[in-house]
Design an enzyme around this catalytic site. Structure first.
Site, PDB file in Angstrom:
ATOM      1  CB  SER A 123     -44.530  23.389  17.642  1.00 29.82           C
ATOM      2  OG  SER A 123     -44.062  24.077  16.514  1.00 29.82           O
ATOM      3  CB  THR A 189     -44.646  26.940  21.457  1.00 31.65           C
ATOM      4  OG1 THR A 189     -44.170  26.256  20.287  1.00 31.65           O
ATOM      5  CG2 THR A 189     -43.461  27.479  22.232  1.00 31.65           C
ATOM      6  CG  PHE A 303     -54.392  40.923  22.510  1.00 29.45           C
ATOM      7  CD1 PHE A 303     -54.922  42.053  23.111  1.00 29.45           C
ATOM      8  CD2 PHE A 303     -53.308  40.303  23.095  1.00 29.45           C
ATOM      9  CE1 PHE A 303     -54.357  42.575  24.266  1.00 29.45           C
ATOM     10  CE2 PHE A 303     -52.735  40.818  24.251  1.00 29.45           C
ATOM     11  CZ  PHE A 303     -53.260  41.944  24.840  1.00 29.45           C
ATOM     12  CD  GLU A 347     -45.112  30.097  19.914  1.00 31.69           C
ATOM     13  OE1 GLU A 347     -45.032  29.147  19.111  1.00 31.69           O
ATOM     14  OE2 GLU A 347     -46.177  30.422  20.467  1.00 31.69           O
ATOM     15  CG  HIS A 356     -46.484  25.809   8.315  1.00 32.39           C
ATOM     16  ND1 HIS A 356     -45.882  24.612   7.979  1.00 32.39           N
ATOM     17  CD2 HIS A 356     -46.453  25.861   9.684  1.00 32.39           C
ATOM     18  CE1 HIS A 356     -45.520  23.969   9.072  1.00 32.39           C
ATOM     19  NE2 HIS A 356     -45.847  24.714  10.124  1.00 32.39           N
TER      20      HIS A 356
END
Length: 521
Positions: A123, A189, A303, A347, A356
């Site tokens: 990424s 990203t 968060f 994203e 994954h």
């Protein structure tokens, strides 16, 4: 007698010509067997309507005021297809003919994802290509291909290796900017928009090698807070509090988590001081929903200590965290009133993490929420002034297979199709006589050692189920194939054919004139 013979010869010649005309096939088309207009057939009429929509589509060549780049991390073509079916079936439909929000965009292309030194990418290299227009090595953040992974050459040389990102250019010309992600804000990203680093892993100073710190390189979290362009990022939502807090400070959730920084900096407080009394930091849903574009800003929302929760596991109470679609809606509320326009990166990062883990259920639920976030942007923006690009950074080894009937639960076992074409209640066995799922992985933690267990629909439809994989791996890997690009708005018609990943930067640059406006060579 002579005249009679001449007449007979002439008649014979005429008959020969007529015979040739009769024998030579005519170029005139013959009528088809069957009706061209298939009365009442929805596929036929739908296909004609699709062509009419394409014929009516006109490129928009005025400058784009705003740009939104959506990246579904790991959202390859197979994820889009399965996610489309999953989202449709959640609505009680068969699913195959359902459209995700970005399926409706008028322009599409295929994007090559390889890194300069890797056939199957990561990424960092892929997001950097999108954000800078320059392809680079695996694991490197927004540095040119000359950079050595994990090696800090010093601030001056690092600057020379750092092409400007779209977010940096936007800030430098006075546009508002935003980042929304479900991963850590310091993850590859989102970090590609504001950070330049020889290693995507340097999210805070505790993980940086001493020689890199001595050479003058800085960690990713501090680069966000110390961002040198414009007045800094106007709105940022995601996870990753631990990289902003010192190691002796308890996380706001008070769940025993501490910060990770060893330099003693509280980057959240540093961020507050930089942006003044109007700046708001939020870390839960209640605080988030109380934000107001009329009275607050800039805004930073972190968060979770690490990544945000999967959508399938998200707690929507006041102490929880907002969904991606709501974060996009809130971010646009802060950005869209800016007179000079805005640049926003969004994203859907946890599509990648579920893949994954070999866990299709969570990956597809993340894809469904990502589609909702795109729909929010489509609803809130005007096609005439806002360029929207939706793509993926890379794919995964995620596949759809078997011959299940249409409407077969996408997470379920493969059923047979009856000889008369109708769906069967009977499962389709593999060569070992046992059923298998439509979805699977080339590699990953779902690989089976020895004899496969007998699967049931109840087992495979559970949200925690890991699809079977051919090759055992602790973590399933990325895939190396092309990914889709969807586009709407000014200069979106440049999204066509097959392109290198760094071309996405140049589409945005052409649509906005950012490079020229910023005085970049």
């Amino acid at each position: 007698m002579h005249d009679r013979r001449t007449l007979l010869i002439a008649l014979a010649g005429l008959l020969g010509i007529l015979l040739l005309v009769y024998l030579i096939p005519s170029n005139e088309p013959s009528p088809v067997k069957g009706a061209y207009q298939v009365s009442g057939d929805p596929w036929f009429t739908g296909g004609k309507a699709a062509i009419e929509r394409r014929e009516a589509q006109q490129p928009i060549t005025k400058r784009a005021k705003n740009v939104i780049v959506f990246i579904g991390d790991g959202m390859g073509v197979s994820t889009v297809t399965a996610g489309r079916i999953y989202a449709g079936q959640k609505k009680g439909l068969q699913g195959e003919d359902y459209d995700l929000a970005f399926d409706t965009l008028p322009y599409t292309a295929l994007v090559k994802t390889y890194n300069t030194n890797a056939q199957t990418p990561d990424s960092a290299g892929t997001a950097s290509a999108i954000m800078t227009g320059v392809k680079t090595k695996i694991g490197v953040l927004s540095l040119s291909d000359e950079a050595t992974p994990g090696h800090c050459p010093g601030p001056e040389q690092l600057q020379q290796l750092s092409p400007a990102t779209l977010l940096e250019l936007a800030e430098s010309v006075g546009m508002a900017t935003g980042i929304v992600t479900t991963t850590r804000l310091t993850h590859a990203t989102p970090a590609s928009t504001y950070a330049h680093s020889p290693s995507r892993n340097w999210e805070d100073d505790s993980v940086m090698p001493p020689e890199a710190l001595e050479a003058g390189c800085t960690d990713i979290a501090s680069q966000f807070v110390d961002f040198p362009y414009g007045d800094g990022v106007d709105v940022a939502f995601g996870g990753g509090r631990r990289h902003f807090l010192p190691e002796d400070q308890v996380d706001p959730e008070s769940d025993g988590a501490y910060g990770r920084r060893v330099d003693g900096r509280d980057l959240i407080e540093d961020w507050r001081r930089r942006h003044g009394p109007g700046a708001r930091f939020v870390w839960n849903t209640e605080q988030f929903r109380s934000l107001s574009p009329e009275t607050d800003g800039p805004v930073l929302g972190l968060f979770e200590p690490s990544h945000m929760r999967y959508e399938a596991d998200r707690d929507d109470d006041q102490a929880g965290e907002p969904p991606l679609s709501e974060m996009v809606d809130k971010a646009l509320g802060f950005l869209e009133g800016h007179g000079d326009g805005y640049f926003l990166l969004v994203e859907g990062g946890r599509i990648d993490h579920a893949h994954h883990a070999g866990n299709a259920a969570r990956a597809l639920e993340e894809t469904r929420e990502f589609s909702k976030a795109v729909q929010v942007a489509l609803d809130r923006t005007k096609v005439e002034d806002t360029l929207i690009l939706v793509t993926a950074d890379h794919s995964h080894t995620f596949v759809m297979g078997g011959y299940p009937p249409r409407g077969n639960p996408i997470l379920g076992l493969v059923h047979k199709v009856n000889p008369d074409g109708t769906p069967s209640d009977e499962l389709q066995p593999a060569e070992d006589g046992k059923p298998y799922t439509t979805l699977g992985y080339l590699n990953g933690p779902g690989a089976i050692d020895g004899e496969r267990p007998t699967l049931t629909d109840e087992t495979v439809l559970a949200v925690d189920y890991r699809q079977q994989a051919a090759v055992r791996a602790r973590s399933e890997t990325h895939g190396g194939e092309d990914v889709p690009l969807y586009a709407r708005g000014p200069w979106a018609h440049l999204a066509t054919g097959t392109m290198e990943q760094n071309v996405l930067f140049h589409i945005v640059d052409r649509a906005t004139g950012l490079g020229d406006r910023a005085g970049r060579d």
